[in-house]
Write a protein that holds these residues in place. Structure first.
Motif, PDB file in Angstrom:
ATOM      1  N   GLU A 114      -9.903  -5.180   3.633  1.00  0.00           N
ATOM      2  CA  GLU A 114      -8.663  -5.542   2.949  1.00  0.00           C
ATOM      3  C   GLU A 114      -7.446  -4.964   3.663  1.00  0.00           C
ATOM      4  O   GLU A 114      -6.405  -5.630   3.784  1.00  0.00           O
ATOM      5  N   VAL A 115      -7.565  -3.734   4.154  1.00  0.00           N
ATOM      6  CA  VAL A 115      -6.457  -3.145   4.914  1.00  0.00           C
ATOM      7  C   VAL A 115      -6.187  -3.982   6.160  1.00  0.00           C
ATOM      8  O   VAL A 115      -5.031  -4.323   6.469  1.00  0.00           O
ATOM      9  N   ALA A 116      -7.241  -4.331   6.896  1.00  0.00           N
ATOM     10  CA  ALA A 116      -7.077  -5.145   8.100  1.00  0.00           C
ATOM     11  C   ALA A 116      -6.507  -6.518   7.763  1.00  0.00           C
ATOM     12  O   ALA A 116      -5.658  -7.049   8.488  1.00  0.00           O
ATOM     13  N   ARG A 117      -6.961  -7.094   6.648  1.00  0.00           N
ATOM     14  CA  ARG A 117      -6.455  -8.411   6.247  1.00  0.00           C
ATOM     15  C   ARG A 117      -4.969  -8.357   5.958  1.00  0.00           C
ATOM     16  O   ARG A 117      -4.199  -9.224   6.395  1.00  0.00           O
ATOM     17  N   ARG A 118      -4.530  -7.313   5.229  1.00  0.00           N
ATOM     18  CA  ARG A 118      -3.105  -7.201   4.902  1.00  0.00           C
ATOM     19  C   ARG A 118      -2.254  -6.973   6.146  1.00  0.00           C
ATOM     20  O   ARG A 118      -1.105  -7.401   6.210  1.00  0.00           O
ATOM     21  N   LEU A 119      -2.828  -6.289   7.135  1.00  0.00           N
ATOM     22  CA  LEU A 119      -2.105  -6.084   8.390  1.00  0.00           C
ATOM     23  C   LEU A 119      -2.125  -7.335   9.273  1.00  0.00           C
ATOM     24  O   LEU A 119      -1.431  -7.400  10.288  1.00  0.00           O
ATOM     25  N   GLY A 120      -2.948  -8.306   8.878  1.00  0.00           N
ATOM     26  CA  GLY A 120      -3.027  -9.552   9.638  1.00  0.00           C
ATOM     27  C   GLY A 120      -3.893  -9.463  10.871  1.00  0.00           C
ATOM     28  O   GLY A 120      -3.707 -10.240  11.819  1.00  0.00           O
ATOM     29  N   ILE A 121      -4.873  -8.540  10.889  1.00  0.00           N
ATOM     30  CA  ILE A 121      -5.683  -8.331  12.092  1.00  0.00           C
ATOM     31  C   ILE A 121      -7.176  -8.358  11.808  1.00  0.00           C
ATOM     32  O   ILE A 121      -7.959  -7.866  12.628  1.00  0.00           O
ATOM     33  N   LEU A 122      -7.617  -8.903  10.688  1.00  0.00           N
ATOM     34  CA  LEU A 122      -9.048  -8.971  10.413  1.00  0.00           C
ATOM     35  C   LEU A 122      -9.700  -9.848  11.470  1.00  0.00           C
ATOM     36  O   LEU A 122      -9.290 -10.996  11.662  1.00  0.00           O
ATOM     37  N   PRO A 123     -10.706  -9.330  12.205  1.00  0.00           N
ATOM     38  CA  PRO A 123     -11.339 -10.126  13.263  1.00  0.00           C
ATOM     39  C   PRO A 123     -11.878 -11.440  12.724  1.00  0.00           C
ATOM     40  O   PRO A 123     -12.460 -11.485  11.638  1.00  0.00           O
ATOM     41  N   GLU A 124     -11.688 -12.504  13.483  1.00  0.00           N
ATOM     42  CA  GLU A 124     -12.165 -13.814  13.065  1.00  0.00           C
ATOM     43  C   GLU A 124     -13.679 -13.772  12.902  1.00  0.00           C
ATOM     44  O   GLU A 124     -14.407 -13.300  13.761  1.00  0.00           O
ATOM     45  N   GLY A 125     -14.156 -14.248  11.770  1.00  0.00           N
ATOM     46  CA  GLY A 125     -15.588 -14.228  11.506  1.00  0.00           C
ATOM     47  C   GLY A 125     -16.077 -12.915  10.940  1.00  0.00           C
ATOM     48  O   GLY A 125     -17.264 -12.743  10.701  1.00  0.00           O
ATOM     49  N   GLY A 126     -15.156 -11.957  10.732  1.00  0.00           N
ATOM     50  CA  GLY A 126     -15.559 -10.675  10.172  1.00  0.00           C
ATOM     51  C   GLY A 126     -15.894  -9.664  11.246  1.00  0.00           C
ATOM     52  O   GLY A 126     -15.952  -9.982  12.431  1.00  0.00           O
ATOM     53  N   PRO A 127     -16.124  -8.416  10.850  1.00  0.00           N
ATOM     54  CA  PRO A 127     -16.363  -7.331  11.807  1.00  0.00           C
ATOM     55  C   PRO A 127     -17.777  -7.330  12.362  1.00  0.00           C
ATOM     56  O   PRO A 127     -18.606  -6.511  11.996  1.00  0.00           O
ATOM     57  N   ARG A 128     -18.083  -8.291  13.284  1.00  0.00           N
ATOM     58  CA  ARG A 128     -19.393  -8.321  13.927  1.00  0.00           C
ATOM     59  C   ARG A 128     -19.188  -8.266  15.427  1.00  0.00           C
ATOM     60  O   ARG A 128     -18.304  -8.919  15.971  1.00  0.00           O
ATOM     61  N   ASP A 129     -20.031  -7.494  16.105  1.00  0.00           N
ATOM     62  CA  ASP A 129     -19.893  -7.413  17.557  1.00  0.00           C
ATOM     63  C   ASP A 129     -21.046  -6.659  18.156  1.00  0.00           C
ATOM     64  O   ASP A 129     -22.167  -6.748  17.670  1.00  0.00           O
ATOM     65  N   MET A 130     -20.770  -5.847  19.169  1.00  0.00           N
ATOM     66  CA  MET A 130     -21.793  -5.129  19.923  1.00  0.00           C
ATOM     67  C   MET A 130     -22.551  -4.149  19.046  1.00  0.00           C
ATOM     68  O   MET A 130     -21.972  -3.534  18.158  1.00  0.00           O
ATOM     69  N   LEU A 150       0.823  -1.201   0.000  1.00  0.00           N
ATOM     70  CA  LEU A 150       0.000   0.000   0.000  1.00  0.00           C
ATOM     71  C   LEU A 150       0.860   1.254   0.000  1.00  0.00           C
ATOM     72  O   LEU A 150       1.899   1.304   0.666  1.00  0.00           O
ATOM     73  N   LYS A 151       0.424   2.269  -0.739  1.00  0.00           N
ATOM     74  CA  LYS A 151       1.064   3.588  -0.699  1.00  0.00           C
ATOM     75  C   LYS A 151       0.351   4.436   0.346  1.00  0.00           C
ATOM     76  O   LYS A 151      -0.880   4.521   0.337  1.00  0.00           O
ATOM     77  N   LEU A 152       1.124   5.078   1.222  1.00  0.00           N
ATOM     78  CA  LEU A 152       0.548   6.031   2.164  1.00  0.00           C
ATOM     79  C   LEU A 152       0.539   7.392   1.463  1.00  0.00           C
ATOM     80  O   LEU A 152       1.533   8.105   1.442  1.00  0.00           O
TER      81      LEU A 152
END
Length: 256
Positions: A233-249, A171-173
């Motif tokens: 995709e940004v979270a995935r590339r950083l290796g931190i995509l929440p398991e099961g996707g971004p679902r919560d409270m 990624l380019k900043l």
């Protein structure tokens, strides 16, 4: 346990009183705004992703000695931060021409700048966040010359580090916004500057190195679609995509 008292609600986050003196709970919303709050919408799961992304980047910056307000992540949408006296200035660091810089100077989007450019904007939605100079900042008492020297040094240091980190994941900043605040230091008995707010695709322009695809809030600004997928995709590339996707409270009412 009773709900904590709400201290402040902004466009993308809500601040609640923290469990200890001098702390706040920062809650990340799915709300999205653009063009100084003129355009509004919702990006599903954005709060979860921005919480994780900002946590990751704040921790990495702390490792290289950049002081931040971040203490720890509490859950999928909330993090514990130090309470700071926010300096009412947005610091924008630009590496590649895009957005308002391209419009102001007629520079084609994507033009690599001769060197990184640092700009200051006064934080005021009512006034449209006008650009200001160091003279304005010091004359109106928003920050001292010493503060600005430190802010400039820290901003360029953050830029150097994050540019390399993002380049490592393709990624380019392009540019990004920072906010700083003052916090009391018990050891020195003085107020010190710390990096505050967040660092996420909400306030960073991130383009794919090979395709120049935009993986940031520009997709919302420009009605390009695929906004949720870009943040993921940004979270995935950083290796931190929440398991099961971004679902919560479901919302701030869960803050205890």
């Amino acid at each position: 346990m009773a709900r904590r008292r709400q201290i402040y609600e902004g466009k993308a986050k809500v601040l609640f009183e923290g469990p200890e003196p001098g702390t706040l709970v920062q809650y990340f919303k799915d709300d999205a705004t653009a063009f100084n709050n003129q355009k509004k919408g919702t990006i599903t799961g954005k709060g979860v992703l921005n919480n994780r992304i900002s946590e990751y980047l704040m921790l990495r910056l702390a490792e290289i000695g950049v002081p931040t307000h971040f203490i720890r992540r509490l859950n999928m949408r909330e993090q514990l931060v130090r309470e700071v006296e926010i300096i009412p200035i947005e610091v924008v660091v630009r590496n590649i021409a895009a957005g308002s810089l391209s419009k102001r100077f007629g520079i084609q989007d994507g033009t690599v700048l001769p060197r990184s450019i640092v700009e200051y904007y006064y934080k005021s939605d009512e006034l449209g966040d006008p650009m200001v100079t160091e003279e304005h900042i010091t004359a109106f008492g928003w920050a001292s010359i010493q503060d600005l020297d430190e802010i400039m040094s820290l901003s360029l240091r953050v830029n150097d580090y994050l540019s390399g980190l993002f380049l490592g994941i393709g990624l380019k900043l392009v540019d990004f916004k920072l906010e700083f605040g003052r916090v009391y230091d018990d050891q020195t008995d003085e107020m010190t500057l710390v990096l505050a707010d967040e660092i996420s695709p909400d306030n960073c322009r991130l383009w794919d190195v090979k395709t120049n695809d935009r993986l940031d809030k520009d997709r919302f600004r420009r009605d390009m679609g695929g906004v949720e997928e870009a943040y993921q995709e940004v979270a995935r590339r950083l290796g931190i995509l929440p398991e099961g996707g971004p679902r919560d409270m479901p919302g701030p009412s869960t803050v205890q």
